[in-house]
Design a protein around this motif. Sequence first.
Motif, PDB file in Angstrom:
ATOM      1  N   GLN A 132      19.247 -41.387   8.689  1.00 32.90           N
ATOM      2  CA  GLN A 132      18.893 -42.805   8.437  1.00 32.90           C
ATOM      3  C   GLN A 132      20.060 -43.697   8.815  1.00 32.90           C
ATOM      4  O   GLN A 132      19.914 -44.731   9.447  1.00 32.90           O
ATOM      5  N   ASP A 160      23.742 -22.227  -1.810  1.00 38.41           N
ATOM      6  CA  ASP A 160      22.656 -21.981  -2.758  1.00 38.41           C
ATOM      7  C   ASP A 160      21.876 -20.753  -2.290  1.00 38.41           C
ATOM      8  O   ASP A 160      21.631 -20.620  -1.093  1.00 38.41           O
ATOM      9  N   THR A 206      13.932 -19.563  -4.146  1.00 38.94           N
ATOM     10  CA  THR A 206      13.454 -20.853  -3.630  1.00 38.94           C
ATOM     11  C   THR A 206      14.574 -21.676  -2.984  1.00 38.94           C
ATOM     12  O   THR A 206      14.383 -22.851  -2.687  1.00 38.94           O
ATOM     13  N   HIS A 207      15.754 -21.060  -2.812  1.00 39.13           N
ATOM     14  CA  HIS A 207      16.866 -21.780  -2.180  1.00 39.13           C
ATOM     15  C   HIS A 207      17.600 -20.860  -1.217  1.00 39.13           C
ATOM     16  O   HIS A 207      17.877 -19.711  -1.552  1.00 39.13           O
ATOM     17  N   PHE A 210      18.347 -24.525   5.252  1.00 41.17           N
ATOM     18  CA  PHE A 210      16.912 -24.791   5.106  1.00 41.17           C
ATOM     19  C   PHE A 210      16.587 -26.034   5.937  1.00 41.17           C
ATOM     20  O   PHE A 210      17.469 -26.572   6.608  1.00 41.17           O
ATOM     21  N   PHE A 220      21.142 -43.336  -3.137  1.00 42.73           N
ATOM     22  CA  PHE A 220      20.825 -44.194  -1.982  1.00 42.73           C
ATOM     23  C   PHE A 220      19.511 -44.954  -2.113  1.00 42.73           C
ATOM     24  O   PHE A 220      19.090 -45.620  -1.170  1.00 42.73           O
ATOM     25  N   GLU A 228       7.036 -30.872  -8.336  1.00 39.88           N
ATOM     26  CA  GLU A 228       7.745 -31.853  -7.512  1.00 39.88           C
ATOM     27  C   GLU A 228       7.655 -31.445  -6.039  1.00 39.88           C
ATOM     28  O   GLU A 228       7.789 -30.277  -5.712  1.00 39.88           O
ATOM     29  N   ALA A 278      11.977 -39.822  -3.152  1.00 39.60           N
ATOM     30  CA  ALA A 278      11.726 -41.069  -2.417  1.00 39.60           C
ATOM     31  C   ALA A 278      12.312 -42.248  -3.189  1.00 39.60           C
ATOM     32  O   ALA A 278      12.837 -42.092  -4.292  1.00 39.60           O
ATOM     33  N   MET A 294      12.107 -34.424   2.056  1.00 41.89           N
ATOM     34  CA  MET A 294      11.449 -33.244   1.476  1.00 41.89           C
ATOM     35  C   MET A 294      11.913 -31.969   2.157  1.00 41.89           C
ATOM     36  O   MET A 294      12.397 -31.991   3.295  1.00 41.89           O
ATOM     37  N   GLY A 295      11.759 -30.853   1.455  1.00 41.91           N
ATOM     38  CA  GLY A 295      12.100 -29.549   2.000  1.00 41.91           C
ATOM     39  C   GLY A 295      10.894 -28.990   2.758  1.00 41.91           C
ATOM     40  O   GLY A 295       9.796 -28.889   2.204  1.00 41.91           O
ATOM     41  N   LEU A 333      11.234 -17.825  -0.271  1.00 40.13           N
ATOM     42  CA  LEU A 333      11.810 -18.656   0.807  1.00 40.13           C
ATOM     43  C   LEU A 333      12.752 -17.857   1.710  1.00 40.13           C
ATOM     44  O   LEU A 333      12.857 -18.112   2.896  1.00 40.13           O
TER      45      LEU A 333
HETATM   46  C1  FA5 Z   1      17.532 -34.907  -1.066  1.00 38.89           C
HETATM   47  O1  FA5 Z   1      18.094 -34.119  -0.303  1.00 38.89           O
HETATM   48  C2  FA5 Z   1      17.339 -36.342  -0.711  1.00 38.89           C
HETATM   49  N1  FA5 Z   1      18.102 -36.642   0.464  1.00 38.89           N
HETATM   50  C3  FA5 Z   1      15.861 -36.640  -0.504  1.00 38.89           C
HETATM   51  C4  FA5 Z   1      15.576 -38.112  -0.476  1.00 38.89           C
HETATM   52  C5  FA5 Z   1      15.529 -38.784   0.712  1.00 38.89           C
HETATM   53  C6  FA5 Z   1      15.354 -38.804  -1.672  1.00 38.89           C
HETATM   54  C7  FA5 Z   1      15.288 -40.156   0.751  1.00 38.89           C
HETATM   55  C8  FA5 Z   1      15.109 -40.160  -1.656  1.00 38.89           C
HETATM   56  C9  FA5 Z   1      15.075 -40.821  -0.435  1.00 38.89           C
HETATM   57  P1  FA5 Z   1      16.986 -33.102  -2.860  1.00 38.89           P
HETATM   58  O2  FA5 Z   1      18.383 -32.668  -3.110  1.00 38.89           O
HETATM   59  O3  FA5 Z   1      16.082 -33.121  -4.015  1.00 38.89           O
HETATM   60  O4  FA5 Z   1      16.925 -34.520  -2.173  1.00 38.89           O
HETATM   61  O5  FA5 Z   1      16.368 -32.143  -1.744  1.00 38.89           O
HETATM   62  C10 FA5 Z   1      15.093 -32.383  -1.185  1.00 38.89           C
HETATM   63  C11 FA5 Z   1      14.322 -31.079  -1.039  1.00 38.89           C
HETATM   64  O6  FA5 Z   1      15.067 -30.147  -0.266  1.00 38.89           O
HETATM   65  C12 FA5 Z   1      14.069 -30.332  -2.336  1.00 38.89           C
HETATM   66  O7  FA5 Z   1      12.936 -30.856  -2.994  1.00 38.89           O
HETATM   67  C13 FA5 Z   1      13.812 -28.930  -1.860  1.00 38.89           C
HETATM   68  O8  FA5 Z   1      12.472 -28.790  -1.432  1.00 38.89           O
HETATM   69  C14 FA5 Z   1      14.700 -28.853  -0.643  1.00 38.89           C
HETATM   70  N2  FA5 Z   1      15.915 -28.066  -0.937  1.00 38.89           N
HETATM   71  C15 FA5 Z   1      17.036 -28.465  -1.536  1.00 38.89           C
HETATM   72  N3  FA5 Z   1      17.935 -27.454  -1.586  1.00 38.89           N
HETATM   73  C16 FA5 Z   1      17.358 -26.390  -0.979  1.00 38.89           C
HETATM   74  C17 FA5 Z   1      17.754 -25.055  -0.661  1.00 38.89           C
HETATM   75  N4  FA5 Z   1      18.971 -24.610  -0.959  1.00 38.89           N
HETATM   76  N5  FA5 Z   1      16.884 -24.248  -0.050  1.00 38.89           N
HETATM   77  C18 FA5 Z   1      15.672 -24.706   0.306  1.00 38.89           C
HETATM   78  N6  FA5 Z   1      15.217 -25.948   0.062  1.00 38.89           N
HETATM   79  C19 FA5 Z   1      16.057 -26.782  -0.570  1.00 38.89           C
END
Ligand code: FA5
Length: 365
Positions: free
Chosen positions: A183, A206, A210-211, A215, A260, A294, A298, A323-324, A338
């Motif tokens: 962005q 991680d 699921t991590h 990713f 952010f 979840e 956003a 999103m992941g 995963l």
């Molecule tokens: C973020 O990374 C924010 N940048 C998302 C965001 C963007 C929020 C814009 C608001 C506005 P978060 O840390 O929750 O958010 O990670 C987003 C997704 O990444 C998680 O819901 C999960 O699906 C995925 N994720 C995070 N860590 C891992 C991992 N180690 N392995 C796999 N998937 C992961």
Amino acid sequence: MTDINALKTEITSEIEAARTPAALDDVRVTVLGKKGRITALMKTLGGMDPEERKTVGAALNVLKDEIAELIKSQEKALKKQALDERLATETLDVTLSTRPERSGKIHPISQTMEELVGIFGAMGFQVAEGPDIEDDWHNFTALNFPPGHPAREMQDTFFLPEDLSEEGERAKKLLRTHTSAVQIRHMQEHEPPYKIVCFGRTYRSDYDMTHTPMFHQMEGLYIDKNVTMAHLKGCLTDFVRSYFKLDDLPVRFRPSFFPFVEPGAEVDIGYIKKPDGGIKLGKAPDGEEQKWMEILGAGMVHPNVLKNCGVDPDEYQGFAFGMGIERLTMLKYGIPDLRTFFECDTRWLAHYGFDPLDRPNNAMR
Ligand code: FA5
């Protein structure tokens, strides 16, 4: 001269009698080779008187050329004959079925990204890109993570060894922990309005079911003069219902914190627990408990982020989401672990992968 004419007749019939390239070559050696018959006659010229040498020499040269020409045309005829024979015997049966071939499969991550491009493309988003190796400023500071703030620890970061040629915290290199850094780069490099999505690898320290340390994430950004939280809700509700192909999929926006965005939200989708312990996405029937999970983060982009990118927050505002991709894929296609995405097991790919000729939107047809 009579001898030369007789020799010519003799050699000509030998050439015509040679039915294979090897036999023809034998004739060539016995006639034109170092110890060949014409060569031997040439050697006798030295013992002749000048007049005789002149006529016999000229006649021998003519004979030599004629024989060489004859050998050449016989060679051509033999080649043609060999080809004709092959064409007559080697027939191709086009009615035979083809040999079985191992066909490749599209990795579920690629499949999901393709589907996401389809959905957000239809909503008018364009695809942007950014680097996997980021600096601290783009990954954290510009996104309103204050220096030394515990929010940075929300994402366990892989820092690269210090680059001594670059100075200061701002330039510290790391593997991007989220696609939100894209962005920042996009806003720095372009004038508003912005309506982009971006896909890519992200990295965090991680590892469990699921991590994984690497990713994929997808990021979205929509900034214009009159974008509101209502647009955010509409866009993301349409997206999850379209992606999961469930028109009445329950969607819930729950307040959450990301540095952010302000306000920030997590988006949950509804599911029910099946008697066998599995889950089924969708609305709970009357009397059953509606469960929530979840699916993405956003929020409305924080004014500090816009300012950091040179965009006036009094004029422009909008929303971002992330999103992941593995998580989306696991939920839609029932993939339980995963870690298996990255084990490169071709049996796994054969089971969970997608036929390239059967893609959504007929993209490959
Ligand atoms: C973020 O990374 C924010 N940048 C998302 C965001 C963007 C929020 C814009 C608001 C506005 P978060 O840390 O929750 O958010 O990670 C987003 C997704 O990444 C998680 O819901 C999960 O699906 C995925 N994720 C995070 N860590 C891992 C991992 N180690 N392995 C796999 N998937 C992961």
